[in-house]
Design a protein around this motif. Structure first.
Motif: not given
Length: 232
Positions: A147-162, A212-225
């Motif tokens: 994964a090149e970028a990850i967000a939780i509930n829209g919040k981008r994770l950084k290298n020092n996220s906790y 409860v685990f749910k997974l969706e595959k999408l062709d396009r996901i956008v994440m802001d800085p």
């Protein structure tokens, strides 16, 4: 006898004429082909000049070959530097993505983790709640799978996220989120899906913990800085 003498005289006359003519012709040819001392010196000088020019030409050709070799070496070095620069630029861009400094988009997956249905007869309520280790396990598997970028509930994770658990909510970099927890990941969607759903993998582990685990595959996901970061 007189006739024979006359004939013999004519033969000797003709023969003498031919010898004289041949001698004069040979003398003339020798005279025509003979060269003066000046002409010989000029010929030798021209020959020496030609030899010098040929030597200079060989020397110039040698210098040309050496310069061409240097040019080729410089071009190869420039091509290698350009290749390294391109590689460095890609690495820098990837680092910006990890740091959350740039807006990114691409295919990927969205994983939703939600609390399980609690039944008083089935034990402690905490056994049906999504905890931080559930989220961390999912996030780590996504990163490991490319994964090149990850967000939780829209919040981008950084290298020092906790990520920490605070009762019924989870805190991500100081911001609290209640369930469900929507984890977005940009990367090879098929590869990410297989990594999470492999037998005995993350999905099976979370489901066994009543999540409860749910997974969706999408062709396009956008994440802001992330807030406070510049897209530079």
């Amino acid at each position: 006898m007189k006739i024979n003498r006359v004939i013999l005289s004519l033969v000797f006359l003709v023969l003498g004429f031919m010898i004289a003519f041949s001698y004069q012709l040979t003398k003339k040819q020798q005279s025509d082909t003979s060269m003066t001392d000046h002409e010989w010196e000029r010929t030798i000088q021209l020959r020496n000049d030609l030899i010098d020019l040929e030597e200079k030409n060989r020397q110039l050709q040698k210098e040309l070959n050496e310069k061409q070799a240097k040019i080729i070496a410089i071009e190869n070095e420039m091509a290698e530097n350009e290749k390294n620069l391109s590689k460095t630029a890609k690495e820098a861009e990837k680092l910006r993505m990890i740091l959350g400094k740039v807006k990114v988009q691409g295919e990927g997956v969205i994983v939703t983790l939600n609390d399980g249905n609690y039944n008083h007869e089935e034990g402690n309520v905490n056994n049906f709640i999504v905890h931080e280790h559930h989220v961390l396990k999912t996030v780590n598997e996504l990163y490991i799978s490319g994964a090149e970028a990850i967000a939780i509930n829209g919040k981008r994770l950084k290298n020092n996220s906790y990520i920490v658990c605070d009762g019924p909510v989870i805190t991500v970099d100081g911001e609290q989120f209640p369930a469900p927890f929507i984890i977005s990941a940009i990367g090879d969607k098929d590869k990410l899906e297989k990594a999470l759903t492999i037998q005995g993998g993350v999905k099976d582990q979370l489901v066994s913990d009543n999540i409860v685990f749910k997974l969706e595959k999408l062709d396009r996901i956008v994440m802001d800085p992330t807030l406070g970061n510049r897209a530079d």
